[in-house]
Structures are given as C-alpha cells and as structure tokens.
Design an enzyme around this catalytic site. Structure first.
Site, PDB file in Angstrom:
ATOM      1  N   HIS A   1       0.849  -1.204   0.000  1.00  0.00           N
ATOM      2  CA  HIS A   1       0.000   0.000   0.000  1.00  0.00           C
ATOM      3  C   HIS A   1       0.876   1.243   0.000  1.00  0.00           C
ATOM      4  O   HIS A   1       1.695   1.411   0.891  1.00  0.00           O
ATOM      5  CB  HIS A   1      -0.893   0.039   1.242  1.00  0.00           C
TER       6      HIS A   1
ATOM      7  N   PRO B   1      -2.345   0.149  19.290  1.00  0.00           N
ATOM      8  CA  PRO B   1      -2.303  -0.350  17.909  1.00  0.00           C
ATOM      9  C   PRO B   1      -2.448   0.734  16.834  1.00  0.00           C
ATOM     10  O   PRO B   1      -2.210   0.453  15.654  1.00  0.00           O
ATOM     11  CB  PRO B   1      -3.502  -1.310  17.848  1.00  0.00           C
TER      12      PRO B   1
ATOM     13  N   LYS C   1       2.699  -0.305  15.129  1.00  0.00           N
ATOM     14  CA  LYS C   1       4.153  -0.411  15.345  1.00  0.00           C
ATOM     15  C   LYS C   1       4.590  -1.662  16.114  1.00  0.00           C
ATOM     16  O   LYS C   1       5.784  -1.992  16.121  1.00  0.00           O
ATOM     17  CB  LYS C   1       4.657   0.824  16.116  1.00  0.00           C
TER      18      LYS C   1
HETATM   19  C1  PHB Z   1      -4.785  -4.330  11.237  1.00  0.00           C
HETATM   20  O1  PHB Z   1      -4.955  -5.221  12.081  1.00  0.00           O
HETATM   21  O2  PHB Z   1      -5.020  -4.533  10.039  1.00  0.00           O
HETATM   22  C2  PHB Z   1      -4.323  -3.004  11.704  1.00  0.00           C
HETATM   23  C3  PHB Z   1      -4.148  -2.755  13.053  1.00  0.00           C
HETATM   24  C4  PHB Z   1      -3.720  -1.503  13.477  1.00  0.00           C
HETATM   25  C5  PHB Z   1      -3.493  -0.514  12.536  1.00  0.00           C
HETATM   26  C6  PHB Z   1      -3.654  -0.765  11.190  1.00  0.00           C
HETATM   27  C7  PHB Z   1      -4.075  -2.009  10.768  1.00  0.00           C
HETATM   28  O3  PHB Z   1      -3.092   0.718  12.937  1.00  0.00           O
END
Ligand code: PHB
Ligand code: APR
Length: 393
Positions: free
Chosen positions: A75, A296, A300
C-alpha cells in the site's frame, strides 16, 4: 532432570522469538526456542497486519520473502477520514518510495515456523513451568517442563521474547528496572470478515461517535475496528450492532462504506503503552512485547519487535565472531530510542483519532489537528515517515 546446552535460550515463540532464532541460525549460532502455547494457537492467533518497509526488506533479506511477495498487499497510501470526507496521504510519494505491506502477523509466524522446521534447530511448543536464573552470571539457566519431564537449558545468553505476559521481564529484580506505563481510556473492538475490501487502502476515521478503522488481510478478507470503552463486553455487541456502528462511523459523503460479510472472529483489546528500561539485565535481553507495548493505532508493535531482534542478532553475531561486547552493551539504549519514537507516534495517532467525550476543547483542537494534517505537506510527511517506519538502527 535432562541437561541441555545451547548458545542462546529463547523464551517465547511469537514473531520476536522465531525471527531471532532464524537470524541466529543464519549466523551459525545455535538457539533453543521455548513456547508455552500450542503450534496451532500461535499460528492462528489474530494479531496485527501492517509491515513497515524495513520489516518487508528484512523478510526478503533472510529468505522469507516468497509468499510475502505473492500474497502481501503493498500500500502506497492511507486515508484519514473526518467530517464525512476521506483524505489520502500518499506515503510512498512523501518518503522517497517507502510503503507498507499488508500481511498478517500469523502469516509471518507461519513462514518462520516453516523455516525453523527446515533446520535441525529446536523449537518446543506446549512447554510449561518456565523459569530463568543466573543471568547475572556467565552461564544463565532456563528451567522448563515438556511432555511431563523437567529439563534445564544452560545458555550463554537468554532472549526474553515472551510478550507482555511473560516471565522474563518480571524475573529482573524490581530495583534494576523502571517501567513507564500509560493506560488509555479506549479499547478496540476488532472483527475479521469474509468480504472483499471495498477500499484499496486503509481508512483511519474519526467520527463524533468515536474512531473506526478499515483494514484488510487479503483480497477476500476485511479487518475492521471500532473504538469502544475499555469496560465494554463483547457479548453486548451482536453482529448487527457492530455493522450499524461501522456504517455510521466509516460512511463518507462520496458514498464509500465497507462491504459486509460473515464475521469470522471478534474480540476487544484494551489499549496501553509500556516501556521497560533498560531492555537488558546481565546476560538477559528483552525483545518485542516483553520490553514494550504500543497502542495499535500506529501499527508499530510487530515492527518494533522485528527491529529489536535484528539488532540483538547483529550484536550477538559480533560477540561470537570477535568477543566484542560493545554492540550488546548498546542494545538497550539503541532500542529505547526507537521505542520512544514509536510511543510518541502511536500516542499522537491515538489522541488525534479517538474521541474522548469528556472534553469539548479537546474535540475542537482535534478537528484542527486533522485539518492541519491533511492540508500541510510537512504534517503529512511527518506522519508518512513514521508510519512507513525509519530504517532499522
Ligand atoms: C490491522 O490489524 O489490520 C491493523 C491494526 C492496526 C493498525 C492498522 C491495521 O493501525
Ligand atoms: N514461556 C514460554 N513462552 C511464553 C511464556 C512463557 N512463560 N509466556 C508467553 N510466552 C509466549 C506467548 O505464548 C507468545 O507466543 O511468548 C510469545 C510472545 O509472542 P507475542 O506476544 O506475539 O510477542 P512478540 O513476539 O514480542 O511479538 C510482537 O507485536 O503486533 C504486536 O502484540 C503484537 O504479538 C505481537 C507483537
């Protein structure tokens, strides 16, 4: 009691422990990995899904890039949505071509377990009663039980890769560590859905009802999150309630909305930040979630774990090559610099995108923050370079 000898004893067979074992194997260093859950559990556990550029580069460098190249979704941008509009942040354009790749953490774990199985190096699942001692001496020990039998592993070093609920970090005398913690007044309700993603790129959305995130795992699987209260009970969230809340929070004026489908997994995760300082004690080195937890929002957690074990394997490699301990001694300080940078970024993303109903001033300030973000190339570049991640150091 059976006595076993290895060079590096690794507690925890999550992404940190498994990648460390792989990196050490490539350097000809023997390791022994102990995991207390079953192989199926470790592979199937639904976790993060965003790989930074450096994590992708590392997987390729260490020969684990084939399936990632076939199945991973690169992406080059993300969307930030608020006020009914989606705004694209062109990550690659702003960072000289760096991007993120969507590839589930459980797929990374599967590839690492396959790679381990292809070597003669030990990886034991379903061990219990794990304890560590003597890491202030030359030959630290790990005790554990497997198949009803007690074993003792004598090592040169112990790597504590046993995550946020492990035994390694709590084994360090409390007087030797400082633990920094922040508990956020938010949690994420996450679902996995059998439906084609209706956007090619992730959408981070702030709505007056709270944050929502549109993500994915593959061309057939959508991953969605809703900000909820940390006290929320998943039983109070039947599928229909989740969908109507997602629709409200994600729908934009251009008519975009996530595609519905059967929900195959759901759960609530509370959000917190933890940093353990220092990341080592004698011959014990902590890596990944055992040393730090990030909320989350910045995606990271897994990437920090990969940066830790890359640095630790390099330092151990130097030690076994030449007896030089300089890099091992610098492991914690270099790691903490990266960790705090990730904490800063994740805390900023969290505060910019989550609704805290208690503070009207903050809500207006937050709106100004997002308006500035999407109108300033400098602000977008700052987000982009942290989101795609700086090079491992
Ligand atoms: C995901 O689980 O796809 C995910 C989790 C946290 C994020 C972005 C994607 O910041
Ligand atoms: N003995 C052996 N293994 C243990 C013990 C123990 N006493 N305690 C925990 N473990 C295992 C867990 O079962 C888990 O498989 O250690 C492993 C730790 O793995 P993770 O929790 O996945 O942590 P880590 O490898 O550091 O991965 C980084 O990034 O995306 C985030 O939190 C997410 O798991 C992810 C993390």
């Amino acid at each position: 009691m059976e006595q076993i000898r290895t060079q590096v004893g690794i507690v925890g067979g999550g992404p940190a422990g498994l990648m460390l074992g792989h990196l050490l194997h490539l350097r000809g260093i023997r390791s022994f990995i102990l995991e207390d859950r079953s192989e199926e559990h470790v592979i199937e556990r639904v976790r993060a899904g965003v790989l930074e550029q450096s994590t992708v580069d590392l997987l390729h460098e260490v020969g684990l890039g084939d399936r990632l190249a076939r199945e991973g979704l690169r992406h080059e941008g993300i969307y930030v949505a608020f006020g009914g509009e989606r705004h694209r942040i062109p990550l690659a354009e702003l960072t000289g071509g760096r991007a993120i790749t969507i590839y589930g953490q459980n797929e990374v774990v599967r590839d690492l377990i396959d790679a381990r199985a292809a070597t003669a190096e030990p990886l034991r699942f379903e061990v219990d009663d794990v304890s560590i001692r003597d890491f202030d001496m030359q030959q630290p020990k790990i005790g554990f039980r497997h198949d009803g039998q007690r074993h003792e592993l004598t090592c040169d070093f112990i790597a504590g890769c046993d995550g946020s609920r492990g035994i390694c970090q709590p084994s360090i005398p409390a007087s030797q560590v400082r633990i920094y913690e922040r508990v956020y007044p938010f949690a994420w309700l996450g679902i996995l859905v059998d439906a084609a993603p209706s956007s090619d790129e992730l959408v981070y959305s702030l709505h007056e009802r709270g944050f929502a995130l549109f993500s994915m795992r593959s061309p057939h699987v959508t991953r969605l999150y809703l900000q909820v209260s940390p006290e929320e009970d998943i039983e109070q969230w039947p599928d229909e309630r989740i969908w109507s809340e997602l629709d409200l929070r994600l729908h934009t004026r251009d008519g975009w909305t996530p595609l519905r489908g059967p929900i195959t997994q759901k759960g609530i995760t509370r959000m917190r930040s933890v940093v353990v300082e220092p990341m080592d004690s004698g011959r014990l080195f902590l890596a990944g979630d055992a040393a730090h937890i990030v909320p989350p929002t910045g995606a990271k957690g897994l990437n920090l774990a990969m940066a830790d074990v890359w640095r630790l394997a390099g330092a151990l490699g130097k030690f076994y090559e030449s007896g030089n301990e300089t890099e091992l001694r610098a492991y914690s300080e270099r790691g903490l610099r990266r960790t705090w940078r990730a904490q800063r970024f994740s805390a900023w993303m969290t505060s910019a995108l989550h609704r805290d109903n208690s503070d009207a001033f903050d809500q207006r300030r937050q709106r100004a923050e997002l308006e500035y973000l999407v109108s300033s190339r400098a602000a977008m570049t700052s987000l982009a370079e942290n989101y795609v991640g700086v090079e491992f150091d």
